[in-house]
Design a protein around this motif. Structure first.
Motif, PDB file in Angstrom:
ATOM      1  N   GLY A   1      -2.267 -12.800   5.628  1.00 37.99           N
ATOM      2  CA  GLY A   1      -2.864 -11.374   6.171  1.00 37.99           C
ATOM      3  C   GLY A   1      -1.663  -9.741   5.690  1.00 37.99           C
ATOM      4  N   ALA A   2      -1.100 -10.639   6.218  1.00 36.89           N
ATOM      5  CA  ALA A   2       0.486 -10.035   6.447  1.00 36.89           C
ATOM      6  C   ALA A   2       0.833 -10.302   5.002  1.00 36.89           C
ATOM      7  CB  ALA A   2       1.289  -9.973   7.264  1.00 36.89           C
ATOM      8  N   ALA A   3       0.823 -11.513   4.545  1.00 37.45           N
ATOM      9  CA  ALA A   3       1.716 -11.821   2.981  1.00 37.45           C
ATOM     10  C   ALA A   3       1.032 -10.864   1.890  1.00 37.45           C
ATOM     11  CB  ALA A   3       1.636 -13.015   2.227  1.00 37.45           C
ATOM     12  N   ASN A   4      -0.334 -10.614   2.222  1.00 35.71           N
ATOM     13  CA  ASN A   4      -1.137 -10.011   1.246  1.00 35.71           C
ATOM     14  C   ASN A   4      -1.047  -8.729   0.759  1.00 35.71           C
ATOM     15  OD1 ASN A   4      -2.247 -12.636   0.333  1.00 35.71           O
ATOM     16  ND2 ASN A   4      -4.601 -11.475   1.761  1.00 35.71           N
ATOM     17  N   MET A   5       0.080  -8.126   1.984  1.00 42.45           N
ATOM     18  CA  MET A   5       0.385  -6.787   1.351  1.00 42.45           C
ATOM     19  C   MET A   5       1.562  -6.520   1.431  1.00 42.45           C
ATOM     20  SD  MET A   5      -1.402  -4.941   5.231  1.00 42.45           S
ATOM     21  CE  MET A   5      -0.334  -5.431   5.757  1.00 42.45           C
ATOM     22  N   ILE A   6       1.972  -7.839   0.447  1.00 43.77           N
ATOM     23  CA  ILE A   6       3.930  -7.359   0.467  1.00 43.77           C
ATOM     24  C   ILE A   6       3.617  -6.972  -1.210  1.00 43.77           C
ATOM     25  CG2 ILE A   6       6.030  -8.749  -0.340  1.00 43.77           C
ATOM     26  CD1 ILE A   6       5.332 -10.792   2.111  1.00 43.77           C
ATOM     27  N   THR A   7       2.925  -6.876  -1.787  1.00 39.22           N
ATOM     28  CA  THR A   7       2.790  -6.964  -3.053  1.00 39.22           C
ATOM     29  C   THR A   7       3.086  -5.187  -2.887  1.00 39.22           C
ATOM     30  OG1 THR A   7       2.299  -8.810  -4.053  1.00 39.22           O
ATOM     31  CG2 THR A   7       1.498  -6.961  -5.435  1.00 39.22           C
ATOM     32  N   SER A   8       1.879  -4.558  -2.245  1.00 39.26           N
ATOM     33  CA  SER A   8       1.347  -3.059  -1.693  1.00 39.26           C
ATOM     34  C   SER A   8       2.460  -2.560  -1.748  1.00 39.26           C
ATOM     35  CB  SER A   8       0.745  -3.172  -0.889  1.00 39.26           C
ATOM     36  OG  SER A   8      -0.767  -3.913  -1.241  1.00 39.26           O
ATOM     37  N   ALA A   9       3.195  -3.479  -0.405  1.00 41.19           N
ATOM     38  CA  ALA A   9       4.459  -2.660   0.180  1.00 41.19           C
ATOM     39  C   ALA A   9       5.490  -1.885  -1.125  1.00 41.19           C
ATOM     40  CB  ALA A   9       5.063  -3.564   1.189  1.00 41.19           C
ATOM     41  N   ALA A  10       5.938  -3.292  -2.506  1.00 46.14           N
ATOM     42  CA  ALA A  10       6.369  -3.495  -2.868  1.00 46.14           C
ATOM     43  C   ALA A  10       6.076  -2.341  -4.257  1.00 46.14           C
ATOM     44  CB  ALA A  10       6.873  -4.068  -3.613  1.00 46.14           C
ATOM     45  N   THR A  11       4.462  -2.121  -4.199  1.00 49.92           N
ATOM     46  CA  THR A  11       4.439  -1.027  -5.671  1.00 49.92           C
ATOM     47  C   THR A  11       4.357   0.553  -4.465  1.00 49.92           C
ATOM     48  OG1 THR A  11       2.947  -2.475  -5.693  1.00 49.92           O
ATOM     49  CG2 THR A  11       2.265  -0.474  -6.545  1.00 49.92           C
ATOM     50  N   ALA A  12       4.778   0.621  -3.235  1.00 52.34           N
ATOM     51  CA  ALA A  12       4.740   1.862  -2.886  1.00 52.34           C
ATOM     52  C   ALA A  12       6.062   2.150  -2.611  1.00 52.34           C
ATOM     53  CB  ALA A  12       3.842   1.973  -1.165  1.00 52.34           C
ATOM     54  N   THR A  13       7.324   1.718  -2.578  1.00 53.01           N
ATOM     55  CA  THR A  13       8.566   1.596  -2.191  1.00 53.01           C
ATOM     56  C   THR A  13       9.325   2.444  -3.879  1.00 53.01           C
ATOM     57  OG1 THR A  13       9.063   0.635  -0.916  1.00 53.01           O
ATOM     58  CG2 THR A  13      10.532   0.095  -2.185  1.00 53.01           C
ATOM     59  N   ALA A  14       8.338   1.153  -4.735  1.00 54.98           N
ATOM     60  CA  ALA A  14       8.962   1.227  -6.229  1.00 54.98           C
ATOM     61  C   ALA A  14       8.560   2.574  -6.366  1.00 54.98           C
ATOM     62  CB  ALA A  14       8.175   0.742  -6.789  1.00 54.98           C
ATOM     63  N   ASN A  15       7.050   3.012  -6.620  1.00 55.35           N
ATOM     64  CA  ASN A  15       6.650   4.289  -6.034  1.00 55.35           C
ATOM     65  C   ASN A  15       6.724   6.029  -5.422  1.00 55.35           C
ATOM     66  OD1 ASN A  15       4.461   4.360  -8.438  1.00 55.35           O
ATOM     67  ND2 ASN A  15       4.076   2.855  -8.123  1.00 55.35           N
ATOM     68  N   ASN A  16       7.869   5.508  -4.625  1.00 57.04           N
ATOM     69  CA  ASN A  16       8.168   6.941  -3.065  1.00 57.04           C
ATOM     70  C   ASN A  16       7.312   7.013  -2.738  1.00 57.04           C
ATOM     71  OD1 ASN A  16      11.273   6.404  -3.695  1.00 57.04           O
ATOM     72  ND2 ASN A  16      10.679   7.153  -5.657  1.00 57.04           N
ATOM     73  N   ILE A  17       6.529   6.494  -2.333  1.00 58.41           N
ATOM     74  CA  ILE A  17       4.851   6.781  -1.762  1.00 58.41           C
ATOM     75  C   ILE A  17       4.930   6.162  -0.273  1.00 58.41           C
ATOM     76  CG2 ILE A  17       2.527   6.757  -1.671  1.00 58.41           C
ATOM     77  CD1 ILE A  17       3.346   8.019  -3.945  1.00 58.41           C
TER      78      ILE A  17
END
Ligand SMILES: Cc1ncc(C[n+]2csc(CCOP(=O)(O)OP(=O)(O)O)c2C)c(N)n1
Ligand SMILES: O=C1C[C@@H](O)[C@H](O)[C@@H](O)C1=O
Ligand SMILES: [Mg+2]
Length: 639
Positions: free
Chosen positions: A94-110
């Motif tokens: 469940g945690a691992a599923n959020m890693i892609t989102s974390a990267a997406t948010a960080t790349a976008n500065n959100i």
């Protein structure tokens, strides 16, 4: 010291309820709510705390952790980073599923706040269900994989660590220069452990999002540079939207007669029909913005990260000097720019005040470039399949198009569908997208009639953001119609939050462009000399053993109908028009399954994208693509 005895999770929920931001004197609660998918790693800790006393937090139920975190990111993006929805997951997958989102948010500065459950701090029951157990390091869990994709990472291994962890989390979440994903890993035993927290930890905290003002010296340099130039061009980046600087940006452009090109994040900061708005710039830019950029003697990037898509892999504005206005020193320092490290509004205002009397020397060029692009748009709107049809992306699958027409039972071209959709949606509707061929088409072709209605995640181009993103945008702006524009590939990758939209009664609309394949990747490989390989959706052919059998036809409308979504199957313009009109009358989420012919998206306009072409191949096409790359590299900035 007055204290309150609470579990770590209860203290976390109480703390989140007390956070506010202030921007330009306006205060707002910072954490609107929390997305949850409960498992053994969080249900008895955060789950218990939320059941007992959520305070003002709205508690949502996600379907897929990546989906819910993408929705949370879209919410914060649409709110211009002034409010967030947190996300809690269980431990392990469940945690691992959020890693892609974390990267997406960080790349976008959100800003997004991720609260994954973690393995036991005590280690007593190890190995617990879903624990990886790295034999070389027992302190590692899945959550360590968030470190490279988070702007702040912490693990609360004792209840009292929550205080410094959350104060630092808030520092980063509200820092306009360096925000992104914040991950606070919460071991499942610690979530339920109690501590006597000082009462003052829970006092109302107002985090001021400050407008950073530029130094007088940097403004002086910027003014001297602009004054020495005749044909400057502005770039409107996401920073202009987040800093709510649109009025200032427009006034600056108008006062000095400086045209501007849009990045994906900046688009719709200003309406498309503004006479100085040239539209999308770069690899997925249009002819107007790219031709003016080519001849510009100064590029003024405001709130942009200058990604390869904006600079055409550093080949687009090679004649120009660069001036940057960016709140992040890191981004402001790119391309050896003269830099003004400041908030977009504050930076522009300061330069404006000292640039009195300056005028660019543009005469008819801006108008002509815009007219040229408008003529091209009119052609793109009108492209119909017919006899001897040559698609926009020509010379790849020309001979297969009749087969696609036959199996998809459609002659629709992607560019004409985009034109029609753009015409029919309400001016205030928000369109959300992320990956595939649509971001390019939309950056070029989408006419934004109202500010802040174009919501594209193209910092990470994460397939599957589209539908979750639409839900997040809808939660941020519930009174507007929100549309996810998605390819079939992205839809198949992740659309689970469509169910959450039904559950919440938050209507979103999915406009699905089904060309039966990973179309843009098929274009990319064939443009670079490869054959069509693993990108069309074709069945395995028993004769060849390859994926070159019949084209797969998927009834997306039928599948989504089963969810309770109001759906439409569209194979011609009349059906498209009827579907859009009817979908506006619905109160539930809708899906319009549009079959479009492959290769009918837009092509590039005088731009280059640096990709990893093979240096050695038997294929002549690849050899010449490689030569092309080498010769293009000669024309590009080296760094
Ligand atoms: C999560 C993720 N995986 C892979 C990619 C690489 N990728 C980019 S676009 C694309 C295909 C998109 O297909 P579709 O959504 O059907 O859009 P089309 O190009 O056909 O319009 C792929 C595989 C990506 N951007 N994101
Ligand atoms: O790899 C990619 C290729 C681009 O054309 C596409 O738009 C993007 O989604 C991507 O990730
Ligand atoms: Mg596709």
């Amino acid at each position: 010291m007055r204290t309150i005895r609470l579990t770590t999770a209860q203290a976390l929920v109480k703390f989140l309820n007390a956070q506010y931001v202030e921007f330009d004197g306006k205060q707002e609660r910072f954490v609107k709510g929390i997305f949850t998918i409960f498992g053994h790693g969080n249900v008895l800790g955060i789950g218990q705390a939320l059941e007992e006393n959520p305070g003002d937090l709205e508690v949502y139920q996600g379907r897929n952790e990546q989906g819910m975190a993408n929705a949370a990111m879209a919410f914060a993006k649409q709110k211009h980073r002034k409010q967030i929805i947190a996300c809690t997951s269980s431990v392990g997958p469940g945690a691992a599923n959020m890693i892609t989102s974390a990267a997406t948010a960080t790349a976008n500065n959100i800003p997004v706040l991720l609260l994954p459950g973690d393995v036991f701090a005590s280690r007593q029951p190890d190995p617990v269900l879903q624990q990886i157990e790295q034999t070389h390091d027992l302190s590692i869990s899945t959550n360590d994989a968030f470190r490279p994709v988070s702007k702040y990472w912490d693990r609360v291994s004792r209840p009292e660590q929550l205080m410094s962890a959350m104060l630092n989390a808030m520092r980063v979440l509200t820092n306009p220069a360096d925000t992104g994903a914040v991950t606070i890993a919460l071991p499942q035993d610690v979530q339920g452990e109690a501590w006597d927290y000082p009462e003052r930890f829970f006092k109302k905290r107002v985090h001021r999002i400050e407008r950073r003002f530029p130094s007088a010296e940097s403004v002086f340099d910027a003014v001297q540079l602009i004054k020495s130039k005749k044909k400057p061009m502005l770039i409107i980046g996401g920073g202009v939207r987040y800093s709510e600087a649109a009025e200032t940006f427009v006034r600056f452009a108008e006062t000095f007669n400086i045209p501007f090109g849009e990045t994906q994040a900046g688009k719709s900061g200003v309406e498309s029909n503004h006479p100085l708005n040239l539209g999308g710039l770069g690899v997925t830019g249009n002819s107007a913005a790219n031709s003016i950029a080519k001849d510009a003697d100064l590029i003024i990037g405001v709130g942009t990260r200058f990604t390869d898509f904006t600079t055409s892999s550093k080949q687009l504005f090679t004649k120009a000097d660069i001036l940057t206005i960016n709140i992040s020193e890191f981004h402001a320092s790119k391309l050896e720019a003269v830099k003004v490290v400041a908030d977009a509004k504050a930076g522009l205002e300061a330069i404006e005040a000292s640039l009195v009397g300056y005028q660019s020397t543009y005469e008819k060029e801006i108008e002509e470039a815009k007219q040229g692009w408008q003529d091209e748009m009119n052609r793109l709107y009108a492209i119909n399949f017919g006899e001897d049809f040559i698609p926009e992306i020509a010379g790849h699958l020309d001979g297969n198009l009749p087969e696609y027409k036959e199996v998809l039972q459609s002659e629709l071209t992607q560019t004409s569908v985009i034109g029609k959709v753009n015409e029919l949606l309400d001016d205030s509707a928000i369109v959300v997208g992320a990956a595939g061929s649509l971001p390019g088409d939309l950056q070029r072709m989408w006419v934004s009639k109202t500010r802040n209605t174009y919501h594209m995640e193209y910092g990470y181009s994460c397939m599957g953001y589209e539908i979750a993103g639409a839900l997040g945008a809808k939660l941020a702006e519930p009174d507007k119609e929100v549309y996810a524009l998605t390819g079939d590939g992205s839809y198949l990758m992740l659309h689970s939050e469509l169910i959450t939209s039904l559950q919440e009664g938050k209507k979103i609309n999915v406009i699905l462009f089904d060309n039966s394949g990973f179309g843009c990747i098929n274009n990319l490989q064939m443009e670079n000399g490869m054959g069509s390989f693993g990108a069309e959706f074709r069945k395995r052919n028993p004769e060849t053993g390859k994926l070159d059998g019949p084209v797969m036809v998927i009834d997306f409308a039928k599948a989504a109908e089963g969810y309770g979504v109001k759906t439409y199957s569209v194979r011609n313009m009349e059906e498209l028009e009827a579907a859009i009109i009817d979908s506006k009358k619905q109160t539930v989420s809708t899906l319009i399954d549009i079959k479009v012919l492959p290769k009918t998206m837009t092509h590039g306009y005088d731009s280059w994208w640096h990709v990893g072409v093979a240096e050695v191949s038997e294929k002549v096409g690849i050899q010449s693509a490689y030569e092309g790359k080498v010769s293009n590299l000669q024309k590009a900035r080296a760094y």
